[in-house]
Design a protein around this motif. Structure first.
Motif, PDB file in Angstrom:
ATOM      1  N   TRP A  23       0.832  -1.210   0.000  1.00  0.00           N
ATOM      2  CA  TRP A  23       0.000   0.000   0.000  1.00  0.00           C
ATOM      3  C   TRP A  23       0.862   1.253   0.000  1.00  0.00           C
ATOM      4  O   TRP A  23       0.532   2.249  -0.627  1.00  0.00           O
ATOM      5  CB  TRP A  23      -0.925  -0.033   1.218  1.00  0.00           C
ATOM      6  CG  TRP A  23      -1.781   1.206   1.309  1.00  0.00           C
ATOM      7  CD1 TRP A  23      -1.686   2.243   2.187  1.00  0.00           C
ATOM      8  CD2 TRP A  23      -2.854   1.537   0.453  1.00  0.00           C
ATOM      9  NE1 TRP A  23      -2.619   3.187   1.957  1.00  0.00           N
ATOM     10  CE2 TRP A  23      -3.377   2.772   0.851  1.00  0.00           C
ATOM     11  CE3 TRP A  23      -3.456   0.907  -0.637  1.00  0.00           C
ATOM     12  CZ2 TRP A  23      -4.451   3.387   0.229  1.00  0.00           C
ATOM     13  CZ3 TRP A  23      -4.529   1.526  -1.238  1.00  0.00           C
ATOM     14  CH2 TRP A  23      -5.011   2.752  -0.820  1.00  0.00           C
ATOM     15  N   GLY A  27      -0.271   2.874  -3.098  1.00  0.00           N
ATOM     16  CA  GLY A  27      -1.443   3.574  -2.561  1.00  0.00           C
ATOM     17  C   GLY A  27      -1.577   4.998  -3.030  1.00  0.00           C
ATOM     18  O   GLY A  27      -2.668   5.431  -3.408  1.00  0.00           O
ATOM     19  N   SER A  35      -5.845   9.565   0.736  1.00  0.00           N
ATOM     20  CA  SER A  35      -4.878   8.571   1.186  1.00  0.00           C
ATOM     21  C   SER A  35      -3.577   9.218   1.527  1.00  0.00           C
ATOM     22  O   SER A  35      -2.903   8.827   2.482  1.00  0.00           O
ATOM     23  CB  SER A  35      -4.655   7.509   0.101  1.00  0.00           C
ATOM     24  OG  SER A  35      -5.863   6.855  -0.160  1.00  0.00           O
TER      25      SER A  35
END
Length: 199
Positions: A23, A27, A35
């Motif tokens: 992630w 991400g 995020s």
């Protein structure tokens, strides 16, 4: 906690760590500003996101490359394989050379002898075909100096002196008491035939 439960707990923890690492890497590209703020309060500008949203580069298809012939492989020398050992050539010994010379001389002598024999047979006159001596010596009578030999062919009786001709082709060479020697009149070199009295 059993061994099996410990293994499951370790696998779960490893999976969580891997998800976190993944992630962190991908991400920010798909999570947008939310995020990024959650991970560290950093924001991504529109200028950085725009190249990611653009369509990938389209490469031109070159059809000519599809028609290229396949490469040909020609095997060459294998550096990992030793060549076959060549046979060791040894010079023949003196005895072997002498034996080979003797065999060659014998073959040459045999060839010459065969050629000489063939030439003699060709030069020699052919042997005559002798007629069959179809008479029977019955016996002899008269004095020693003028003895007669008596022959019969089953039909006629022939009285012939020594040196006389019998049936045009045969000559009576010698008359004995119980035998007679008869030769071929036209070819004196032909061996005589000895007939015994009474058959």
């Amino acid at each position: 906690m059993s061994k099996e439960q410990r293994q499951r707990a370790m696998l779960g923890a490893l999976l969580v760590v891997m998800l976190v690492i993944v992630w962190r890497q991908i991400g920010p590209r798909f999570g947008g500003g939310t995020s990024n703020a959650a991970l560290g309060g950093q924001t991504t500008s529109d200028a950085n996101i725009a190249p990611l949203l653009e369509s990938p580069e389209v490469v031109e298809l070159r059809l000519a490359d599809l028609e290229k012939s396949e490469g040909q492989f020609s095997p060459g020398r294998d550096p990992f394989r030793f060549g076959e050992a060549e046979p060791v050539r040894t010079e023949p010994s003196e005895e072997e050379r002498a034996e080979a010379e003797r065999e060659a001389a014998a073959m040459e002598a045999l060839r010459r002898a065969m050629e000489a024999r063939a030439s003699r047979e060709e030069a020699a006159p052919s042997r005559p075909v002798l007629p069959e001596l179809d008479v029977e010596f019955l016996g002899s009578f008269g004095p020693r100096e003028k003895r007669l030999a008596v022959f019969s062919d089953g039909v006629e009786i022939f009285n012939v002196l020594e040196g006389g001709i019998l049936k045009d082709h045969w000559i009576v060479r010698q008359i004995g008491f119980e035998s007679v020697d008869v030769g071929f009149a036209d070819y004196p070199e032909v061996p005589t035939i000895r007939l015994a009295a009474g058959g």
